[in-house]
Write a protein that holds these residues in place. Structure first.
Motif, PDB file in Angstrom:
ATOM      1  N   GLY A 173       0.818  -1.207   0.000  1.00 44.54           N
ATOM      2  CA  GLY A 173       0.000   0.000   0.000  1.00 44.54           C
ATOM      3  C   GLY A 173       0.849   1.251   0.000  1.00 44.54           C
ATOM      4  N   ILE A 174       1.912   1.225   0.784  1.00 41.57           N
ATOM      5  CA  ILE A 174       2.802   2.381   0.856  1.00 41.57           C
ATOM      6  C   ILE A 174       3.445   2.643  -0.505  1.00 41.57           C
ATOM      7  N   PHE A 175       3.973   1.573  -1.112  1.00 38.82           N
ATOM      8  CA  PHE A 175       4.659   1.767  -2.392  1.00 38.82           C
ATOM      9  C   PHE A 175       3.707   2.035  -3.540  1.00 38.82           C
ATOM     10  N   SER A 176       2.461   1.583  -3.400  1.00 37.48           N
ATOM     11  CA  SER A 176       1.474   1.906  -4.436  1.00 37.48           C
ATOM     12  C   SER A 176       1.168   3.396  -4.433  1.00 37.48           C
ATOM     13  N   ALA A 177       1.302   4.008  -3.248  1.00 37.11           N
ATOM     14  CA  ALA A 177       1.005   5.443  -3.136  1.00 37.11           C
ATOM     15  C   ALA A 177       2.169   6.319  -3.593  1.00 37.11           C
ATOM     16  N   LEU A 178       3.353   5.722  -3.721  1.00 35.06           N
ATOM     17  CA  LEU A 178       4.508   6.516  -4.155  1.00 35.06           C
ATOM     18  C   LEU A 178       4.467   6.737  -5.659  1.00 35.06           C
ATOM     19  N   ASP A 179       5.124   7.787  -6.074  1.00 32.72           N
ATOM     20  CA  ASP A 179       5.187   8.090  -7.504  1.00 32.72           C
ATOM     21  C   ASP A 179       6.377   7.359  -8.134  1.00 32.72           C
ATOM     22  N   GLN A 180       6.467   6.064  -7.854  1.00 30.86           N
ATOM     23  CA  GLN A 180       7.536   5.234  -8.392  1.00 30.86           C
ATOM     24  C   GLN A 180       6.963   3.870  -8.756  1.00 30.86           C
ATOM     25  N   GLY A 181       7.561   3.258  -9.769  1.00 31.18           N
ATOM     26  CA  GLY A 181       7.182   1.895 -10.093  1.00 31.18           C
ATOM     27  C   GLY A 181       7.792   0.933  -9.100  1.00 31.18           C
ATOM     28  N   MET A 182       7.099  -0.166  -8.823  1.00 34.42           N
ATOM     29  CA  MET A 182       7.617  -1.159  -7.904  1.00 34.42           C
ATOM     30  C   MET A 182       7.123  -2.537  -8.324  1.00 34.42           C
ATOM     31  N   HIS A 183       8.016  -3.503  -8.325  1.00 34.41           N
ATOM     32  CA  HIS A 183       7.606  -4.880  -8.580  1.00 34.41           C
ATOM     33  C   HIS A 183       8.464  -5.834  -7.765  1.00 34.41           C
ATOM     34  N   ASN A 195       3.047  -2.738  -8.900  1.00 35.70           N
ATOM     35  CA  ASN A 195       2.113  -1.724  -8.415  1.00 35.70           C
ATOM     36  C   ASN A 195       1.403  -1.075  -9.605  1.00 35.70           C
ATOM     37  N   GLU A 196       0.482  -0.194  -9.288  1.00 35.86           N
ATOM     38  CA  GLU A 196      -0.380   0.380 -10.312  1.00 35.86           C
ATOM     39  C   GLU A 196       0.424   1.142 -11.370  1.00 35.86           C
ATOM     40  N   ILE A 197       1.497   1.798 -10.968  1.00 38.06           N
ATOM     41  CA  ILE A 197       2.296   2.577 -11.912  1.00 38.06           C
ATOM     42  C   ILE A 197       2.885   1.676 -13.000  1.00 38.06           C
ATOM     43  N   LEU A 198       3.476   0.547 -12.600  1.00 42.55           N
ATOM     44  CA  LEU A 198       4.068  -0.342 -13.599  1.00 42.55           C
ATOM     45  C   LEU A 198       3.001  -1.032 -14.444  1.00 42.55           C
ATOM     46  N   ARG A 199       1.870  -1.349 -13.825  1.00 43.58           N
ATOM     47  CA  ARG A 199       0.796  -1.959 -14.618  1.00 43.58           C
ATOM     48  C   ARG A 199       0.292  -0.982 -15.671  1.00 43.58           C
ATOM     49  N   ARG A 200       0.261   0.310 -15.318  1.00 48.46           N
ATOM     50  CA  ARG A 200      -0.206   1.317 -16.264  1.00 48.46           C
ATOM     51  C   ARG A 200       0.788   1.501 -17.425  1.00 48.46           C
ATOM     52  N   PHE A 202       3.428  -0.803 -18.392  1.00 49.59           N
ATOM     53  CA  PHE A 202       3.799  -2.017 -19.131  1.00 49.59           C
ATOM     54  C   PHE A 202       2.661  -3.029 -19.265  1.00 49.59           C
ATOM     55  N   GLY A 203       1.537  -2.766 -18.581  1.00 50.84           N
ATOM     56  CA  GLY A 203       0.454  -3.739 -18.575  1.00 50.84           C
ATOM     57  C   GLY A 203       0.621  -4.729 -17.429  1.00 50.84           C
ATOM     58  N   ASP A 204      -0.427  -5.502 -17.153  1.00 49.03           N
ATOM     59  CA  ASP A 204      -0.375  -6.500 -16.074  1.00 49.03           C
ATOM     60  C   ASP A 204       0.454  -7.689 -16.552  1.00 49.03           C
ATOM     61  N   LYS A 205       1.679  -7.803 -16.039  1.00 50.85           N
ATOM     62  CA  LYS A 205       2.610  -8.834 -16.496  1.00 50.85           C
ATOM     63  C   LYS A 205       2.961  -9.832 -15.390  1.00 50.85           C
ATOM     64  N   ILE A 206       2.138  -9.920 -14.363  1.00 51.98           N
ATOM     65  CA  ILE A 206       2.404 -10.862 -13.277  1.00 51.98           C
ATOM     66  C   ILE A 206       2.437 -12.283 -13.834  1.00 51.98           C
ATOM     67  N   GLY A 207       3.482 -13.029 -13.448  1.00 48.38           N
ATOM     68  CA  GLY A 207       3.647 -14.395 -13.934  1.00 48.38           C
ATOM     69  C   GLY A 207       4.585 -14.503 -15.117  1.00 48.38           C
ATOM     70  N   GLU A 208       4.965 -13.364 -15.705  1.00 47.33           N
ATOM     71  CA  GLU A 208       5.866 -13.374 -16.852  1.00 47.33           C
ATOM     72  C   GLU A 208       7.296 -13.086 -16.405  1.00 47.33           C
ATOM     73  N   LYS A 209       8.251 -13.321 -17.302  1.00 44.36           N
ATOM     74  CA  LYS A 209       9.663 -13.107 -17.005  1.00 44.36           C
ATOM     75  C   LYS A 209      10.011 -11.616 -17.137  1.00 44.36           C
ATOM     76  N   CYS A 210      10.802 -11.137 -16.197  1.00 43.21           N
ATOM     77  CA  CYS A 210      11.140  -9.708 -16.180  1.00 43.21           C
ATOM     78  C   CYS A 210      11.901  -9.282 -17.434  1.00 43.21           C
ATOM     79  N   TYR A 211      12.855 -10.128 -17.880  1.00 40.05           N
ATOM     80  CA  TYR A 211      13.663  -9.726 -19.026  1.00 40.05           C
ATOM     81  C   TYR A 211      12.844  -9.685 -20.318  1.00 40.05           C
ATOM     82  N   GLU A 212      11.761 -10.464 -20.391  1.00 34.85           N
ATOM     83  CA  GLU A 212      10.895 -10.413 -21.563  1.00 34.85           C
ATOM     84  C   GLU A 212      10.042  -9.147 -21.560  1.00 34.85           C
TER      85      GLU A 212
END
Length: 285
Positions: A173-183, A195-200, A202-212
């Motif tokens: 919750g804390i990091f979702s409120a920050l103006d930074q991406g977090m995963h 968090n919401e910033i990265l989803r906005r 790059f899209g919802d990529k949970i379960g995928e490889k970071c380098y891809e």
């Protein structure tokens, strides 16, 4: 006359021989039965000894759902002595559905229950959570004679897991409120959280490889800051251009997750405008 006597004698001899053979057969059958009884007695003694010393709390039930055995660990977990529970139903210590479930299992003769979480009430009135396994007991002919139940006190484990989940929720919750991406990444490069910033971005990529997702690569980066952070147990920092062609300052922070695995939390700060401003300033100067 002599022939008749001889025939009678032969008949008696055959009868005696038949009786002797029947007696031998009976003795052999009785000997085999004694050996089988002795083997069964030994196996029963071994089973009872195993039941007493296994590390889990254990009990057995008859077809009426009555407790027929109760090991030492069950005494320690519940506070009830063996003589207090024998010939009683599980309701003497189990709460709600857990108690009825044992009786229903014997009646229904269903599939084994593995890891079922339920609650019990100890002799001193404390409510505890246990993980329970249940299976049928059968005799040598395969006839169901009852059920065996093992259980483990997991109260502290559940409390710790709840605390960790609560802290993690706060943390997210804390990091979702920050103006930074977090995963969050695991050792296999899999994105477990964004968090919401990265989803906005790059899209919802949970379960995928970071380098891809972030680098559009088909294999891990030659220098992996995530693995360095985990293996050295220290924060790693870098600046990279991501797949959206923008510059990000990245901080890789190792941490132990609720599943016991060490993972990395990555903070991403978009510094594209800052770099452009510095470059313009340098050109103007």
């Amino acid at each position: 006359m002599g022939n008749k006597k001889k025939e009678c004698g032969d008949a008696r001899d055959e009868e005696i021989m038949a009786l002797r053979q029947a007696n031998l057969d009976l003795q052999q059958e009785l000997a085999e039965q004694r050996r089988a009884d002795a083997r069964l007695t030994r196996e029963l003694a071994q089973a009872q000894l195993t039941l007493r010393v296994i590390p889990s709390a254990a009990l057995s039930l008859d077809l009426k759902g009555k407790i027929t055995s109760w090991n030492n660990k069950a005494e320690r977990v519940t506070g009830y002595r063996r003589e207090e529970v024998l010939d009683h139903s599980c309701e003497i210590f189990a709460l709600g559905p857990c108690a009825q479930e044992c009786a229903d299992f014997v009646d229904d003769q269903g599939q084994p229950l593995i890891g079922r979480v339920c609650q019990i009430k100890t002799r001193d009135g404390k409510v505890r959570s246990v993980a329970k396994n249940t299976d049928l007991l059968k005799d040598l002919d395969g006839t169901v004679t009852g059920a065996v139940v093992t259980f483990k006190d997991i109260t502290e484990q559940l409390e710790v897991e709840l605390q960790l989940r609560t802290e993690r929720d706060k943390f997210r919750g804390i990091f979702s409120a920050l103006d930074q991406g977090m995963h969050i990444l695991n050792r296999d490069y899999v994105i477990e959280y964004q968090n919401e910033i990265l989803r906005r971005i790059f899209g919802d990529k949970i379960g995928e490889k970071c380098y891809e997702v972030y680098k559009q690569r088909d294999r891990p980066c030659e220098v992996c800051r995530m693995h360095a952070a985990i293996e050295r147990n220290e924060i790693q920092r870098t600046e990279e251009i991501m797949s959206d062609r923008r510059h990000y300052e990245q901080s890789y922070v190792p941490f132990a997750d609720v599943d016991g695995q060490t993972k990395a939390l990555i903070l991403l700060r978009d510094v594209t405008e800052e770099k452009m401003y510095r470059a313009e300033t340098m050109r103007a100067g």
